[in-house]
Design a protein around this motif. Structure first.
Motif, PDB file in Angstrom:
ATOM      1  N   LEU A 354       0.680  -1.006  -0.211  1.00 53.06           N
ATOM      2  CA  LEU A 354      -0.023   0.202   0.213  1.00 53.06           C
ATOM      3  C   LEU A 354       1.088   1.195   0.134  1.00 53.06           C
ATOM      4  O   LEU A 354       1.705   1.331   0.662  1.00 53.06           O
ATOM      5  CB  LEU A 354      -0.735   0.066   1.110  1.00 53.06           C
ATOM      6  N   ALA A 355       0.569   2.104  -0.783  1.00 52.47           N
ATOM      7  CA  ALA A 355       1.271   3.819  -0.834  1.00 52.47           C
ATOM      8  C   ALA A 355       0.433   4.488  -1.330  1.00 52.47           C
ATOM      9  O   ALA A 355       0.014   4.453  -1.726  1.00 52.47           O
ATOM     10  CB  ALA A 355       2.575   3.462  -2.198  1.00 52.47           C
ATOM     11  N   VAL A 356       0.633   5.284  -0.355  1.00 54.66           N
ATOM     12  CA  VAL A 356       0.412   6.964  -0.617  1.00 54.66           C
ATOM     13  C   VAL A 356       1.254   8.110  -1.186  1.00 54.66           C
ATOM     14  O   VAL A 356       2.136   7.874  -0.276  1.00 54.66           O
ATOM     15  CB  VAL A 356      -0.100   6.970   1.314  1.00 54.66           C
ATOM     16  N   LYS A 357       0.707   8.884  -2.068  1.00 51.29           N
ATOM     17  CA  LYS A 357       1.683   9.956  -2.264  1.00 51.29           C
ATOM     18  C   LYS A 357       0.463  10.745  -2.558  1.00 51.29           C
ATOM     19  O   LYS A 357      -0.081  10.986  -3.571  1.00 51.29           O
ATOM     20  CB  LYS A 357       2.869   9.805  -3.441  1.00 51.29           C
ATOM     21  N   GLY A 358       0.639  11.936  -1.733  1.00 56.34           N
ATOM     22  CA  GLY A 358      -0.729  13.070  -1.517  1.00 56.34           C
ATOM     23  C   GLY A 358      -1.653  12.701  -1.978  1.00 56.34           C
ATOM     24  O   GLY A 358      -2.938  12.181  -0.953  1.00 56.34           O
ATOM     25  N   ASP A 359      -2.982  12.683  -3.129  1.00 54.27           N
ATOM     26  CA  ASP A 359      -4.313  12.444  -3.639  1.00 54.27           C
ATOM     27  C   ASP A 359      -4.270  11.284  -4.337  1.00 54.27           C
ATOM     28  O   ASP A 359      -4.822  10.551  -4.038  1.00 54.27           O
ATOM     29  CB  ASP A 359      -5.120  13.354  -4.244  1.00 54.27           C
TER      30      ASP A 359
END
Length: 394
Positions: A354-359
């Motif tokens: 699972l990866a998150v970058k900004g929106d």
């Protein structure tokens, strides 16, 4: 000629009688009653009276009212028409002035109690059914407590709501309307009992359901409109393709994994690809799947990408993804790792990320017997998400 029509709810006794009487005046004579629909036969208009009799399930024989009981009603001038479990329908010509089943309001209390009991039994049966399904489902997850599994269930529903809002809204609304039906049924029955105890004749009581009808219609209208609007948004913006590499987006393709060494045209290579994207009320959803099986190894790659503008919804959705299982597989919990260029990264076992970058929120599930390593995949994800994030905010 047979015709069908929705009839009033079982707890709207007087409305049901008046409904069938109006139909008879139009030449539609009741032939059979189902759970939601009544069947009519076309005939000459008739001036009929109808009465609804509530019969305890214990008195039914193979789901039918006993013949001796029918004879009692026939002696009073009433003919048994049809019935569905507890609800039994009788009719008579109004001109014959048939005797009423009950002379005092208090005499009908026991019948309405049977109706209330029936709604309660159906509701409890529904709860027991869900409990059994819940128990069977949970048996596949021995490492999780009841509380953890309930959390998994709730988070799974939230994931559906964000992933496919139209279906999620439809599922939630259907469950809510179903529970509401039984709740209104039990409340209506108790309302009738209270009025009958006060000596109010049944046919003069305004049904509780009738008083709630404007609210019910409004809720149903909002529900149906919501499903249609959400479905229209998703359907009109849906894009599909056979090869993710033909589309641009914040995801990684097998070609990028192999850095130019991937060749679909080789006869010994088996390759399948799928790309799907759609807009939703929350943002955008992109799903890709690629499978490669060549002489140098195989790689199966699934990716779900979510563009969610609302930070609160995005953070809540991330928790749902962390609590969910990919294809129902029993796995360990996610572990947070640090990757340059990404806001948050979580890994589980060897194959899920699972990866998150900004929106952007990306969920990847991959399986391979060859390179690349997880570290190189994380670097690829960081490179792609930063490239996409930069282009979106230019």
């Amino acid at each position: 000629m047979k015709r069908y029509s929705l009839h009033p709810s079982s707890f709207s006794l007087v409305e049901t009688e008046e409904f069938y009487e109006r139909k008879a005046k139009k030449g539609l004579i009741l032939d059979k009653r189902g759970h939601q629909l009544s069947r009519f036969r076309k005939d000459e208009p008739k001036n009929l009276s109808y009465r609804v009799e509530i019969v305890d399930d214990k008195r039914l024989e193979d789901g039918k009212i006993p013949e001796e009981q029918i004879l009692v009603y026939e002696e009073c001038g009433w003919t048994h028409v049809c019935g569905k479990r507890q609800i039994q329908i009788f009719s008579a010509d109004k001109n014959t002035d048939p005797l009423e089943f009950y002379t005092q309001p208090e005499d009908q209390i026991e019948s309405v109690k049977i109706l209330r009991k029936g709604f309660l039994k159906e509701f409890l049966s529904l709860i027991v059914t869900y409990f059994i399904l819940f128990t069977i489902k949970r048996s596949g997850y021995p490492r999780r407590s009841v509380g953890e599994y309930l959390k998994f269930f709730v988070e799974g529903f939230y994931k559906i709501l964000i992933d496919t809002p139209a279906f999620g809204f439809l599922l939630f609304g259907t469950i809510a309307l179903g529970i509401g039906y039984y709740a209104i049924g039990m409340i209506s029955s108790q309302y009738l009992i209270t009025k009958l105890k006060k000596g109010v004749p049944l046919r003069t009581i305004t049904p509780f359901e009738k008083a709630m009808r404007i609210w019910k219609k409004g809720i149903v209208a909002v529900f149906v409109s919501g499903v249609l609007i959400l479905g229209l948004i998703e359907g009109s913006t849906s894009v599909r393709g056979d090869s993710p590499s033909s589309f641009e987006g914040p995801f990684i393709t097998i070609e990028e994994f192999h850095e130019g060494e991937f060749r679909k045209e080789e006869s010994s290579v088996s390759y399948n690809g799928e790309y799907k994207s759609r807009k939703t009320v929350f943002g955008e959803v992109i799903k890709t799947h690629e499978y490669y099986d060549g002489p140098d190894g195989y790689l199966s790659l699934y990716q779900d990408v979510y563009l969610i503008k609302s930070q609160r919804i995005r953070e809540r959705f991330l928790e749902s993804l962390k609590a969910s299982l990919y294809y129902g597989t029993v796995v360990s919990d996610f572990e947070e790792v640090l990757v340059d260029g990404l806001d948050e990264v979580y890994v589980r076992d060897e194959w899920e990320i699972l990866a998150v970058k900004g929106d952007l929120v990306l969920r990847m599930f991959y399986h391979t017997n060859k390179e690349p390593s997880r570290e190189s995949i994380l670097l690829k994800i960081s490179e792609n998400l930063n490239k996409t994030f930069g282009s979106v905010h230019k």
